[in-house]
Design a protein around this motif. Structure first.
Motif, PDB file in Angstrom:
ATOM      1  N   ARG A 117     -37.192  37.638 -59.402  1.00  0.00           N
ATOM      2  CA  ARG A 117     -35.508  37.411 -58.874  1.00  0.00           C
ATOM      3  C   ARG A 117     -35.072  35.755 -58.932  1.00  0.00           C
ATOM      4  N   GLY A 177     -37.066  48.250 -58.523  1.00  0.00           N
ATOM      5  CA  GLY A 177     -36.266  48.125 -58.500  1.00  0.00           C
ATOM      6  C   GLY A 177     -34.874  48.394 -59.080  1.00  0.00           C
ATOM      7  N   PRO A 178     -33.746  48.179 -59.719  1.00  0.00           N
ATOM      8  CA  PRO A 178     -34.154  46.995 -60.587  1.00  0.00           C
ATOM      9  C   PRO A 178     -33.970  45.801 -59.903  1.00  0.00           C
ATOM     10  N   LEU A 179     -34.062  44.697 -60.910  1.00  0.00           N
ATOM     11  CA  LEU A 179     -33.595  43.373 -59.412  1.00  0.00           C
ATOM     12  C   LEU A 179     -32.367  43.185 -59.756  1.00  0.00           C
ATOM     13  N   ASN A 180     -31.868  42.744 -58.739  1.00  0.00           N
ATOM     14  CA  ASN A 180     -30.562  42.394 -58.482  1.00  0.00           C
ATOM     15  C   ASN A 180     -29.588  41.180 -58.873  1.00  0.00           C
ATOM     16  N   VAL A 181     -30.573  40.499 -59.958  1.00  0.00           N
ATOM     17  CA  VAL A 181     -29.599  39.908 -61.190  1.00  0.00           C
ATOM     18  C   VAL A 181     -29.333  39.884 -62.415  1.00  0.00           C
ATOM     19  N   ALA A 182     -28.405  40.356 -62.562  1.00  0.00           N
ATOM     20  CA  ALA A 182     -28.299  40.065 -63.581  1.00  0.00           C
ATOM     21  C   ALA A 182     -29.034  39.911 -65.678  1.00  0.00           C
ATOM     22  N   SER A 199     -24.093  44.749 -56.835  1.00  0.00           N
ATOM     23  CA  SER A 199     -25.879  45.047 -57.224  1.00  0.00           C
ATOM     24  C   SER A 199     -26.196  43.765 -58.617  1.00  0.00           C
ATOM     25  N   ILE A 200     -25.038  42.451 -58.680  1.00  0.00           N
ATOM     26  CA  ILE A 200     -25.831  41.490 -59.238  1.00  0.00           C
ATOM     27  C   ILE A 200     -25.436  40.282 -58.541  1.00  0.00           C
ATOM     28  N   GLY A 201     -26.132  39.057 -58.653  1.00  0.00           N
ATOM     29  CA  GLY A 201     -25.320  37.756 -57.953  1.00  0.00           C
ATOM     30  C   GLY A 201     -27.111  37.082 -57.989  1.00  0.00           C
ATOM     31  N   ASN A 246     -38.902  48.036 -53.169  1.00  0.00           N
ATOM     32  CA  ASN A 246     -39.282  46.625 -54.055  1.00  0.00           C
ATOM     33  C   ASN A 246     -41.240  46.072 -53.672  1.00  0.00           C
TER      34      ASN A 246
END
Lengths: 326, 416
Positions: A88, A180-185, B74-76, B139
């Motif tokens: 991350r 997962g998944p990662l929480n970054v694009a 969900s993303i950041g 995770n």
């Protein structure tokens, strides 16, 4: 030829290592010289206090906002971070730098780290190798959890992302289980660049399978060439293009070593000893100015070093393609 | 000088309203745009906010991918790297990030926040949380959630080690139940003595931990009475640990929707509420209540009786109490909570918002507020240009920073 500049801020002398302005000036100097990347590490040998007040990943985040082109690689330990947290942090650095970030992982275990991270006994060499391998696989997998076109931003349709383009990792291994998944694009350069160092003989296959860049210590010319060939053969054996992994050999910079340096680098490069060099900055940082002002222009005149950055991401600088399925 | 309120700007994705990202004026790419965050921080700094604050979770917010894909959460950015980037693009504002004691090690966390503190010249703060989410647990190789008391015991030990490391010379190693640390930290002492310690847990054990270690406490309180009760209770616990009540600044969350006129503010709020899909609202409420089958109950019926949860104890009680008190259906409750996440909502003009804040501040229910704009950047801009000047006119908020560090802004003692 490719160039990295390595700076251990924990043992640098002079102002450059201790203030954001000093480090910024150094990295901007490297950027103006079209160095492909800086590699920042932050731990002193033994229990010496650091000469710098900064930790590498936070420093790289700050540097990303005051540079535009140069690749920014931070050393981070597999003992100090859980794989999800590390993946991350670097995915986020890659987003902050618009695709210029890399992770410098070492496959050597530092006893002092283990002792400060609730692992007083450390790991056996075999365990640590299997753990490192598993760890790298998790991080690389997490970096590819979101497809490049997963984000839709469809306000009126109410669809922020396409759920089909987000992938669980569902890793269950000997040392870790990570859903997962990662929480970054997805990274602007597909995934951050993986730079491996501290390799022993038994680590080479792990490195050949996973690395984008391998840093090797400096040896005699014949040995450099043999190691380079060996690594490229192992890379091919994993089904990867030999050019998918760049091998950089360490060059220790001292005021005394500058004389004839351009000749030595040309010879090493032309004899296929490596794909480029990792300039290890000395304790006295001002020597880098001489290197950038004298040696690099010389190499440029010989057609051996780039006049400009090839693109905007670290992968493009290094001539690497994307890291996997998009 | 008369006592003035402290203000935090809580930055979160596209906004605190669950449907914020769908608003025509919301910056939908917030989670991948560093320049957007730098701009928000500068807006808050120009308005003299004490700090910006970032939430965190090491995983998705919502397990149901269909629901998650209808939100922007969900993303950041990962917050420590985000704040490190902002640190060198700002000069005065405090920088506070959440980090969990459940999935970190104290040595690494202490070192990272200390580095952020040096990068920013003494403006860093750590919001200590324990992780209750099964999504996060998955995770980190955990097979099940640890009971509430265990999480807090680990957190207590974690906080003790971190503060020991930050205080430098006095640290001589630690060998405890959950952690062992051999060396003192190898970085120099913090420019503000130590980074600011923030906490948000409101359960009994969470309050004890806050009374012992926190400099700032964020809380969720709907009514004046709830806020006042919490405030008095927590301040009353400080004496046990040899601390003064004023050593802790209590800053409840507030979700304002402000406009030039009250009717404009109402319209703005209704516009946002209308953008919430029912399944998203119910899912969000479910996760706050730590139950998975809320969708099985009729959406226009009352909230069912709930089992005791291992998750967010104090928050669950708050939701249940409100639904019973106001006779709300699941749909009404879901929309209500989706909008403000259980925090206090004020819809009105700058004067009306300032009235409400002033009443709680002067009534002894708050030392300041953590402001949760419904969407970014518009609603932070609105608070900065409408409410802040109103508070300044009333002498309730600073016109200029008193110092350079976050401890200076908050009026906190520099630790010995």
């Amino acid at each position: 030829m490719l160039f990295a500049v390595s700076l251990n801020i924990a043992s640098a002398q002079g102002q450059a290592g201790t203030t954001p302005a000093g480090i910024t000036a150094l990295v901007r100097k490297a950027e103006a010289a079209h160095i492909d990347m800086v590699v920042i590490s932050d731990s002193a040998a033994g229990s010496e206090p650091s000469t710098s007040p900064f930790e590498a990943t936070t420093l790289v985040a700050a540097l990303a906002t005051v540079t535009e082109k140069i690749g920014l690689v931070a050393r981070a330990s597999t003992i100090a971070h859980q794989p999800y947290n590390l993946a991350r942090r670097f995915a986020s650095l890659d987003m902050i730098s618009h695709g210029r970030a890399g992770w410098n992982a070492t496959l050597a275990q530092a006893a002092r780290e283990a002792a400060n991270f609730s692992r007083p006994d450390g790991f056996s060499a075999d365990d640590f190798r299997r753990r490192s391998q598993e760890y790298l696989g998790i991080v690389l997998g997490l970096w590819q959890g979101w497809d490049a076109d997963a984000l839709l931003f469809d306000k009126s349709g109410g669809r922020f992302h396409d759920p089909e383009k987000m992938h669980l990792l569902d890793h269950k291994g000997e040392f870790f289980s990570v859903r997962g998944p990662l929480n970054v694009a997805r990274s602007p350069q597909d995934r951050p660049v993986l730079v491996l160092a501290g390799l022993s003989e038994g680590d080479l296959d792990i490195a050949a399978r996973n690395a984008d860049v391998i840093l090797l210590d400096e040896r005699q010319a014949a040995e450099n060439k043999a190691r380079h060939g060996d690594i490229k053969r192992r890379v091919s054996a994993c089904g990867r293009e030999p050019g998918a992994v760049k091998v950089l050999t360490d060059v220790s910079l001292t005021a005394a070593s500058l004389g004839g340096l351009a000749d030595r680098l040309e010879e090493a490069f032309r004899s296929k000893g490596c794909d480029g060099f990792n300039i290890r900055l000395p304790a006295q940082l001002s020597v880098f100015d001489d290197f950038a002002d004298r040696i690099l222009p010389d190499l440029r005149r010989r057609g051996l070093f780039q006049e400009h950055y090839r693109g905007t991401t670290l992968r493009s600088h290094l001539g690497l393609t994307g890291g996997g399925n998009q | 000088m008369t006592r003035q309120m402290k203000l935090g700007a809580f930055l979160w994705a596209t906004g605190h309203h669950i449907a914020a990202w769908r608003h025509p004026k919301a910056h939908v790419r917030a989670g991948i745009d560093i320049d957007h965050y730098i701009q928000l921080a500068r807006t808050a700094e120009a308005a003299k906010f004490d700090m910006i604050f970032c939430e965190d979770a090491a995983g998705l917010r919502e397990a149901n991918v269909g629901i998650a894909s209808q939100t922007s959460r969900s993303i950041g950015f990962e917050p420590i790297s985000l704040l490190s980037a902002i640190a060198v693009q700002t000069s005065r504002i405090g920088l506070v990030s959440t980090a969990s004691t459940s999935y970190n090690e104290p040595y690494g966390l202490a070192r990272t926040f200390l580095s952020l503190d040096h990068l920013s010249g003494g403006r860093a703060g750590w919001n200590l949380v324990t992780s209750a989410s099964p999504i996060e647990a998955a995770n980190f190789g955990a097979t099940g959630l640890k009971p509430h008391a265990d999480r807090y015991e680990r957190a207590r030990e974690f906080a003790e080690v971190v503060t020991g490391l930050w205080h430098g010379e006095s640290f001589h190693g630690h060998d405890g139940q959950s952690f062992s640390v051999q060396d003192a930290i190898d970085l120099p002492r913090s420019p503000q003595g130590a980074p600011v310690m923030v906490q948000a847990g409101a359960s009994d054990v969470g309050r004890e931990l806050a009374a012992r270690t926190a400099d700032v406490v964020f809380t969720a309180a709907q009514t004046f009475e709830e806020a006042k009760t919490f405030y008095d209770d927590l301040k009353g616990r400080t004496a046990t640990y040899g601390r003064q009540p004023d050593d802790i600044k209590i800053m409840p969350g507030v979700a304002p929707v402000v406009a030039e006129t009250e009717s404009e503010a109402r319209e703005k709020f209704e516009e946002l509420q209308a953008l919430i899909p029912d399944d998203v609202g119910v899912a969000l409420l479910s996760s706050y209540l730590s139950i998975s089958d809320l969708w099985r109950h009729p959406i226009d019926g009352p909230l069912p009786d709930l089992p005791e949860s291992e998750g967010m104890k104090s928050r669950q009680a708050l939701v249940v109490e409100q639904s019973r008190r106001d006779g709300l259906s699941i749909r009404q409750l879901a929309r209500h909570f989706a909008g403000a996440r259980g925090h206090w909502r004020i819809v009105g003009t700058a004067a009306q918002v300032a009235d409400e804040l002033q009443a709680r501040f002067e009534g002894g229910a708050a030392d300041g507020f953590n402001v949760m704009p419904s969407y970014f950047p518009g609603e932070l801009d609105a608070f900065a240009t409408l409410v802040v000047p109103e508070l300044q006119r009333r002498g309730l908020f600073r016109r200029e920073y008193e110092g350079n560090t976050l401890r200076d802004h908050l009026g906190l003692k520099r630790p010995a």
